[in-house]
Design an enzyme around this catalytic site. Structure first.
Site, PDB file in Angstrom:
ATOM      1  CG  ASP A 166      -1.980   1.098   1.134  1.00  0.00           C
ATOM      2  OD1 ASP A 166      -1.779   2.071   0.379  1.00  0.00           O
ATOM      3  OD2 ASP A 166      -3.010   0.981   1.822  1.00  0.00           O
ATOM      4  CB  ILE A 214      -2.284   9.026   9.197  1.00  0.00           C
ATOM      5  CG1 ILE A 214      -2.849   8.753   7.790  1.00  0.00           C
ATOM      6  CG2 ILE A 214      -2.505  10.470   9.610  1.00  0.00           C
ATOM      7  CD1 ILE A 214      -4.356   8.950   7.677  1.00  0.00           C
ATOM      8  N   GLY A 238      -5.100   2.352   7.832  1.00  0.00           N
ATOM      9  CA  GLY A 238      -6.173   1.766   8.621  1.00  0.00           C
ATOM     10  C   GLY A 238      -6.057   0.253   8.727  1.00  0.00           C
TER      11      GLY A 238
END
Length: 309
Positions: A208, A228, A231
């Site tokens: 990713d 960040i 998820g």
């Protein structure tokens, strides 16, 4: 909603035939993923987790975390949600939730064939909700190994309904995934784990490469003070905690997984996963300790009751 300027064309999207995709992974990929979601991060001698990265006690193959399956949609859709009839700003995409069903434990290496379909499309006015289903088969035997359903919230892509009734399409029973209600009583178990400051950079090596998780400038444009955590990386932390605390370290007990992404996590933050046992289902929520904010919730369905309970 009629007359809205959205360029989403539901009929074109529903008629799209997704190409099948072949994908192979090795034991190295499975081990790198395990490290990416924090396995052995606090203790390289962890008896519950060393088996994910090393042939512990002479075992022939390493064990594979069930959330490794969450990588398969990335391989089946290398260009992301780029389909005819769907136009949106990728920077406005939010990963809403991930649902995974595992029909047998994942082997440490495999050649897979992925079949992708549109599982749902919903007009939410200012946004569109797109659900993509990925079924992964063993390439040689044709056996179905697992299924992912990825839900994305696309801001700015809604308003495409041609009548007063908002457009909504699903190709699966609405009650297939039961709603999650977090109990009010004390958790059965609580597990605290600290992500590393470089966690997102390590996790991205599993495939990713969204720059939101690595590029400081892209993160600031998106409204974050720094990159960040993915998820799905947070989901890996949570399910790993459940395997350790509820399943006595046995990942093969996991039957299905639901994760709802509620808030961002910064790499280096401490994650606290709270767990409640309801029959064969473990309800969980994960919060960031320092900010005391819940970032993830969902359930893990187990194949059977565990002797640890």
């Amino acid at each position: 909603m009629a007359g809205a300027s959205s360029k989403t064309d539901p009929q074109l999207l529903l008629s799209h035939k997704f190409p099948e995709a072949a994908f192979a992974y090795t034991e190295r990929d499975a081990a790198l993923y395990a490290l990416g979601v924090g396995a052995c991060g606090r203790d390289p001698l962890d008896a519950d987790e060393l088996k994910y990265v090393y042939h512990e006690n002479g075992q022939q193959f390493i064990k594979v975390l069930p959330t490794f399956a969450a990588l398969f949609p990335l391989q089946s859709l290398p260009d992301g949600l780029c389909f005819p009839g769907l136009q949106y700003d990728p920077q406005l995409l939010l990963h809403g939730q991930q649902y995974i069903e595992l029909y047998k434990p994942l082997s440490s290496s495999a050649h897979l064939q992925h079949k992708v379909s549109l599982a749902g499309l919903h007009d939410k006015g200012k946004a569109a909700v797109v659900e993509v289903e990925t079924k992964s088969f063993d390439q040689a035997s044709g056996e179905l190994l697992c299924m992912n359903r990825s839900t994305a919230y696309l801001r700015g892509a809604g308003g495409f309904s041609k009548s007063s009734q908002p457009f909504s399409y699903s190709n699966y029973p609405p009650n297939q995934v039961r709603a999650v209600k977090i109990p009010k009583d004390k958790p059965f178990s609580v597990f605290e784990d600290c992500s590393q400051p470089s966690q997102a950079l390590l996790y991205r090596l599993s495939g990713d490469y969204n720059p939101l998780h690595s590029d400081p400038m892209i993160a600031k444009i998106a409204g974050f003070s720094r990159p960040i955590l993915h998820g799905l990386c947070t989901l890996g932390f949570a399910v790993r905690a459940i395997i350790k605390c509820i399943c006595r370290g046995d990942p093969d007990l996991v039957k299905s997984i639901l994760g709802k992404f509620l808030l961002h996590v910064y790499p280096g933050e401490t994650l606290v996963t709270e767990m409640w046992v309801e029959g064969s289902r473990v309800i969980y929520q994960t919060r960031v300790k320092a900010r005391n904010r819940i970032v993830l919730s969902g359930f893990v369905e187990l194949h059977r009751w565990t002797s640890s309970l």
